[in-house]
Each structure stands twice: as C-alpha cells, then as structure tokens.
Design a protein around this motif. Structure first.
Motif, PDB file in Angstrom:
ATOM      1  N   ARG A  78      23.463   3.631 -30.844  1.00 34.07           N
ATOM      2  CA  ARG A  78      22.059   4.011 -30.764  1.00 34.07           C
ATOM      3  C   ARG A  78      21.918   5.515 -31.018  1.00 34.07           C
ATOM      4  O   ARG A  78      22.891   6.273 -30.916  1.00 34.07           O
ATOM      5  N   PRO A  79      20.687   5.966 -31.302  1.00 33.60           N
ATOM      6  CA  PRO A  79      20.466   7.416 -31.394  1.00 33.60           C
ATOM      7  C   PRO A  79      20.575   8.058 -30.022  1.00 33.60           C
ATOM      8  O   PRO A  79      20.404   7.389 -28.994  1.00 33.60           O
ATOM      9  N   VAL A  80      20.858   9.344 -30.007  1.00 34.30           N
ATOM     10  CA  VAL A  80      20.901  10.067 -28.731  1.00 34.30           C
ATOM     11  C   VAL A  80      19.546  10.664 -28.389  1.00 34.30           C
ATOM     12  O   VAL A  80      19.322  11.102 -27.257  1.00 34.30           O
ATOM     13  N   ALA A  81      18.643  10.696 -29.364  1.00 29.67           N
ATOM     14  CA  ALA A  81      17.277  11.176 -29.119  1.00 29.67           C
ATOM     15  C   ALA A  81      16.334  10.415 -30.033  1.00 29.67           C
ATOM     16  O   ALA A  81      16.642  10.192 -31.211  1.00 29.67           O
ATOM     17  N   LEU A  82      15.192  10.004 -29.497  1.00 29.15           N
ATOM     18  CA  LEU A  82      14.193   9.288 -30.285  1.00 29.15           C
ATOM     19  C   LEU A  82      12.826   9.623 -29.700  1.00 29.15           C
ATOM     20  O   LEU A  82      12.568   9.360 -28.530  1.00 29.15           O
ATOM     21  N   HIS A  83      11.981  10.253 -30.523  1.00 30.71           N
ATOM     22  CA  HIS A  83      10.664  10.704 -30.061  1.00 30.71           C
ATOM     23  C   HIS A  83       9.577   9.884 -30.755  1.00 30.71           C
ATOM     24  O   HIS A  83       9.563   9.761 -31.981  1.00 30.71           O
ATOM     25  N   THR A  84       8.659   9.357 -29.960  1.00 29.68           N
ATOM     26  CA  THR A  84       7.582   8.543 -30.509  1.00 29.68           C
ATOM     27  C   THR A  84       6.241   8.983 -29.940  1.00 29.68           C
ATOM     28  O   THR A  84       6.169   9.776 -29.000  1.00 29.68           O
ATOM     29  N   GLU A  85       5.194   8.458 -30.529  1.00 25.92           N
ATOM     30  CA  GLU A  85       3.848   8.633 -30.003  1.00 25.92           C
ATOM     31  C   GLU A  85       3.119   7.311 -30.118  1.00 25.92           C
ATOM     32  O   GLU A  85       3.467   6.469 -30.953  1.00 25.92           O
TER      33      GLU A  85
ATOM     34  N   ARG B  58       4.857   4.966 -33.195  1.00 22.36           N
ATOM     35  CA  ARG B  58       5.427   5.489 -34.427  1.00 22.36           C
ATOM     36  C   ARG B  58       6.243   6.733 -34.101  1.00 22.36           C
ATOM     37  O   ARG B  58       6.081   7.354 -33.057  1.00 22.36           O
ATOM     38  N   LEU B  59       7.137   7.100 -35.014  1.00 23.10           N
ATOM     39  CA  LEU B  59       7.976   8.275 -34.828  1.00 23.10           C
ATOM     40  C   LEU B  59       7.148   9.540 -35.016  1.00 23.10           C
ATOM     41  O   LEU B  59       6.344   9.643 -35.947  1.00 23.10           O
ATOM     42  N   HIS B  60       7.371  10.504 -34.122  1.00 22.68           N
ATOM     43  CA  HIS B  60       6.716  11.806 -34.265  1.00 22.68           C
ATOM     44  C   HIS B  60       7.378  12.801 -33.326  1.00 22.68           C
ATOM     45  O   HIS B  60       7.650  12.495 -32.166  1.00 22.68           O
ATOM     46  N   HIS B  61       7.660  13.999 -33.872  1.00 21.96           N
ATOM     47  CA  HIS B  61       8.136  15.094 -33.036  1.00 21.96           C
ATOM     48  C   HIS B  61       7.797  16.391 -33.752  1.00 21.96           C
ATOM     49  O   HIS B  61       8.252  16.630 -34.864  1.00 21.96           O
ATOM     50  N   ALA B  62       6.987  17.207 -33.109  1.00 22.62           N
ATOM     51  CA  ALA B  62       6.509  18.438 -33.735  1.00 22.62           C
ATOM     52  C   ALA B  62       7.488  19.594 -33.599  1.00 22.62           C
ATOM     53  O   ALA B  62       7.286  20.642 -34.224  1.00 22.62           O
ATOM     54  N   ASP B  63       8.543  19.424 -32.802  1.00 23.65           N
ATOM     55  CA  ASP B  63       9.443  20.539 -32.520  1.00 23.65           C
ATOM     56  C   ASP B  63      10.875  20.317 -32.980  1.00 23.65           C
ATOM     57  O   ASP B  63      11.758  21.122 -32.652  1.00 23.65           O
ATOM     58  N   GLY B  64      11.148  19.243 -33.700  1.00 21.64           N
ATOM     59  CA  GLY B  64      12.510  18.979 -34.139  1.00 21.64           C
ATOM     60  C   GLY B  64      12.629  17.575 -34.691  1.00 21.64           C
ATOM     61  O   GLY B  64      11.624  16.924 -35.005  1.00 21.64           O
ATOM     62  N   PRO B  65      13.859  17.071 -34.808  1.00 18.35           N
ATOM     63  CA  PRO B  65      14.044  15.715 -35.338  1.00 18.35           C
ATOM     64  C   PRO B  65      13.386  14.669 -34.445  1.00 18.35           C
ATOM     65  O   PRO B  65      13.442  14.755 -33.223  1.00 18.35           O
ATOM     66  N   ALA B  66      12.798  13.675 -35.072  1.00 16.36           N
ATOM     67  CA  ALA B  66      12.239  12.559 -34.309  1.00 16.36           C
ATOM     68  C   ALA B  66      13.343  11.600 -33.895  1.00 16.36           C
ATOM     69  O   ALA B  66      13.237  10.933 -32.866  1.00 16.36           O
ATOM     70  N   VAL B  67      14.397  11.521 -34.698  1.00 18.55           N
ATOM     71  CA  VAL B  67      15.552  10.678 -34.398  1.00 18.55           C
ATOM     72  C   VAL B  67      16.811  11.494 -34.652  1.00 18.55           C
ATOM     73  O   VAL B  67      16.925  12.151 -35.690  1.00 18.55           O
ATOM     74  N   ARG B  68      17.732  11.443 -33.698  1.00 19.98           N
ATOM     75  CA  ARG B  68      19.003  12.168 -33.867  1.00 19.98           C
ATOM     76  C   ARG B  68      20.137  11.325 -33.310  1.00 19.98           C
ATOM     77  O   ARG B  68      20.034  10.745 -32.235  1.00 19.98           O
ATOM     78  N   TYR B  69      21.235  11.272 -34.086  1.00 16.70           N
ATOM     79  CA  TYR B  69      22.413  10.508 -33.685  1.00 16.70           C
ATOM     80  C   TYR B  69      23.535  11.466 -33.284  1.00 16.70           C
ATOM     81  O   TYR B  69      23.501  12.661 -33.601  1.00 16.70           O
ATOM     82  N   ALA B  70      24.543  10.917 -32.605  1.00 18.29           N
ATOM     83  CA  ALA B  70      25.620  11.739 -32.061  1.00 18.29           C
ATOM     84  C   ALA B  70      26.437  12.441 -33.142  1.00 18.29           C
ATOM     85  O   ALA B  70      27.040  13.483 -32.888  1.00 18.29           O
ATOM     86  N   ASP B  71      26.467  11.884 -34.352  1.00 22.52           N
ATOM     87  CA  ASP B  71      27.233  12.523 -35.426  1.00 22.52           C
ATOM     88  C   ASP B  71      26.450  13.626 -36.133  1.00 22.52           C
ATOM     89  O   ASP B  71      26.911  14.197 -37.119  1.00 22.52           O
ATOM     90  N   GLY B  72      25.251  13.925 -35.635  1.00 23.66           N
ATOM     91  CA  GLY B  72      24.446  15.003 -36.203  1.00 23.66           C
ATOM     92  C   GLY B  72      23.401  14.551 -37.193  1.00 23.66           C
ATOM     93  O   GLY B  72      22.512  15.339 -37.566  1.00 23.66           O
ATOM     94  N   TRP B  73      23.479  13.291 -37.645  1.00 19.91           N
ATOM     95  CA  TRP B  73      22.472  12.816 -38.593  1.00 19.91           C
ATOM     96  C   TRP B  73      21.119  12.729 -37.896  1.00 19.91           C
ATOM     97  O   TRP B  73      21.018  12.243 -36.764  1.00 19.91           O
ATOM     98  N   ALA B  74      20.094  13.245 -38.554  1.00 18.30           N
ATOM     99  CA  ALA B  74      18.770  13.305 -37.931  1.00 18.30           C
ATOM    100  C   ALA B  74      17.684  13.050 -38.969  1.00 18.30           C
ATOM    101  O   ALA B  74      17.880  13.258 -40.167  1.00 18.30           O
TER     102      ALA B  74
END
Length: 358
Positions: free
Chosen positions: A200-207, A216-232
């Motif tokens: 799973r992702p380590v971070a997931l931001h929604t609204e 839906r995905l949304h993040h005004a300050d960084g990646p909306a989805v980020r995985y442990a290997d750095g992919w975002a």
C-alpha cells in the motif's frame, strides 16, 4: 425504507472506503494465505510471492520464476486472471440469484449508497496511481483490476447486513477470501508459479467533493499519493498533475503548459489573484454576480483571442471557504454577465435573473 437501513448502508460504505484507502503496511501473512486459498479453489498449489513497494516497481520487475513473456502490464492476457475472475463471477451469480426477490427500494439504496460511491472512489483514488504506473495505454476495461476493488465486495456485505441475504457457507468463505485480499494489500498479479503483490502507499490524501460524498485525490502541499520506494503522484482536486503544479507554479511554467487542465490546476494552485497580477492580465470589466449575491464577476484578457471570467463558487467548500475559479470564454465578450451567461448557455439578460448559482 427505514432510516436504520440508510444509516447502516452509509456505515458500511465508510468502513469499506477506509479499508480501501488505508496506508497501513500490508498484512503479508493474511494476504498470502487468502491468495493461496483462491489458487486452491481453481486447483493450483500456493504460488511463490514477490512483494513490491509500489505498483511502479511491480510493473518494472520480472521476478525469478516469471517468464520473460509475462509482462505485468498485459496481465489480462495471462491464463490465471480469467480463471480467478470466473470464480468471482460464479460467486456473484449465486448471490444475485437470491437478490431477485429483494425489495426494489432496498436494492436501489445499496447500489446508490454503497456500490456507486465506492466504485467512483476506487477509480479516482486507486486506479489513478495504477494508470500512471503503466508505460503503455492503461487497460480501462481490464476486469482483473475491477475484481480487486472493494465496491463489489462492499455491495455484497450490504446485501448480507442490510437486506438480510443469506450466503451459503461456501459463498461466505469465498467472499471473505476476496475481502481479505482487498483489505490487506494493494494490487496483485497472479501467475501459475509466482504472484506479484504491491504494498500500500505510505501516504494518501483525499477530499470529499459534492453532496453525494464523492472522494478524489487532492493535496495542496505535496504528493497526494506516496509509496515507500519514493514513487509519488500529485493531484489537484482529482486531476493528476506534474509535481511543479503543486510545488512551484509560476506564470512562465503555466504559459508554457499545453495541457488545458494542467494549466487550470496550476493557476488555481498559484491562486487567481496572484496569477492575474503576475501575468499582467488586463481587466475588461466587472459586475456583481446575480447568481451569487455578494460576489463579483471579473473579466480579463488572456492570450490567443480568449478571455477569462473569474467567479466565486456559489457553494461553500468543506473548509468553509468559497473556491475562486476561472472560465475561459471567447475573446469577443466585453460584458462579464454575458460571458457568465454563455458558460450556462444563457443570454446576459437570462443570467441576470438567476436567483442563485451553485
């Protein structure tokens, strides 16, 4: 239809949505046990498991035991996904046969309050990263990926709990296996001898958007989805965008962007007042917005014989603010009311008689 049934359906939807969008580490023993049990149901021994930190890493990996012809991006052409999908479809047909006598309002409630929102949420929040991970065209019609989303699982959970549909022991066992896999890991690709599974992702931001609870995905300050290997992945109100739209929008980058949707998101990220000032847009005219009392319509010159009408959303966002947005209109408009009416297919006079715009 009772208020209790509506509350219970809403609770089931929120419970499954929370599980689907979880950022907890995968429960590898539970996921492997459930997948192995599904293999057993189609007559195969347990596979060897290869875990990947993200869908991107999974799709770029050819683990030992997976033949070179087994391209994960073409999983629909593998022999096992159709067999497992057929197993799921047999389960669904068996349960659906018991639903035919269900009260229509109750069936409609479950589809409207549980299945539809979770289908939309899964497509908006989970399929978007998977689509971005593919190097080729994403197979939107791939039933294998559909089978891994929780919408159908939650639907049958609601049929059990809200509508009282009775599963056989075998139906319940298989449903629980699919549910376990869907809630203990993310995407998986089954081959005869090896099964590739994504964390799973380590971070997931929604609204939440709209009165119907769409996510839906949304993040005004960084990646909306980020995985442990750095992919975002970055997303602005559900639209997938390059990182610069969030981290460093500038007028020069916006003017150079050819994608209209990305350009719109970048302007909103920067802020319409800042964009107007920094881009030096010429004000053509202003007018009180009759469809949104207390707000003003502002019409500006842009490039390429177009103008932009800046308005304020008629409905309040969940944070209590009203979102400012811009709409491009043909360059011949000089009256903000006429430009606003044009976006609704109305004349300036018709728009001026609006009581309230939403």
């Amino acid at each position: 239809m009772s208020a209790h049934a509506q509350r219970e359906a809403a609770e089931i939807r929120e419970r499954w949505l929370g599980r689907a969008l979880s950022t907890l580490p995968a429960d590898r023993p539970a996921a492997e046990a459930a997948i192995s049990a599904l293999y057993h149901l189609i007559g195969l021994p347990p596979p060897r498991f290869h875990w990947a930190a993200s869908p991107l890493t999974a799709l770029a990996t050819v683990p030992p035991g997976l033949g070179p012809a087994r391209n994960l991006e073409r999983v629909a052409e593998w022999p096992l996904p159709p067999r497992l999908t057929a197993l799921r479809n047999e389960l669904r047909r068996g349960v659906d046969a018991k639903v035919r006598g269900l009260q229509q309002p109750l069936d409609q409630l479950i589809r409207r309050k549980v299945q539809a929102p979770l289908t939309q949420g899964g497509e908006a929040c989970l399929l978007q990263p998977l689509r971005r991970a593919h190097t080729g065209d994403f197979p939107w019609s791939n039933r294998w990926y559909d089978s891994q989303l929780v919408a159908w699982i939650a639907h049958y959970d609601a049929l059990r709990r809200v509508a009282g549909v009775v599963f056989t022991a075998e139906q319940l066992r298989q449903w629980r296996l699919w549910a376990t896999v869907a809630t203990t890991c993310q995407w998986w690709w089954p081959d005869e001898h090896v099964c590739v599974v994504s964390e799973r992702p380590v971070a997931l931001h929604t609204e939440v958007s709209g009165d119907d609870g769409r996510v839906r995905l949304h993040h005004a300050d960084g990646p909306a989805v980020r995985y442990a290997d750095g992919w975002a992945l970055h997303s602005w109100h559900g639209t997938s965008v390059p990182a610069w739209v969030i981290t460093g929008p500038t007028v020069d980058r916006i003017m150079a962007e050819t994608n209209v949707e990305v350009r719109r998101c970048a302007i909103e990220s920067l802020g319409w007042p800042e964009y107007v000032e920094q881009a030096g847009l010429r004000l053509v005219g202003t007018a009180p917005d009759p469809g949104n009392p207390g707000s003003e319509l502002r019409l500006y010159d842009m490039r390429r014989e177009t103008r932009v009408l800046i308005a304020v959303n008629g409905s309040v966002e969940r944070d209590g603010r009203r979102r400012r947005y811009g709409l491009t209109v043909p360059g011949h408009f000089t009256d903000p009311l006429a430009a606003a009416g044009w976006t609704y297919g109305l004349s300036a006079e018709q728009y001026s008689r609006l009581l309230r715009r939403t």
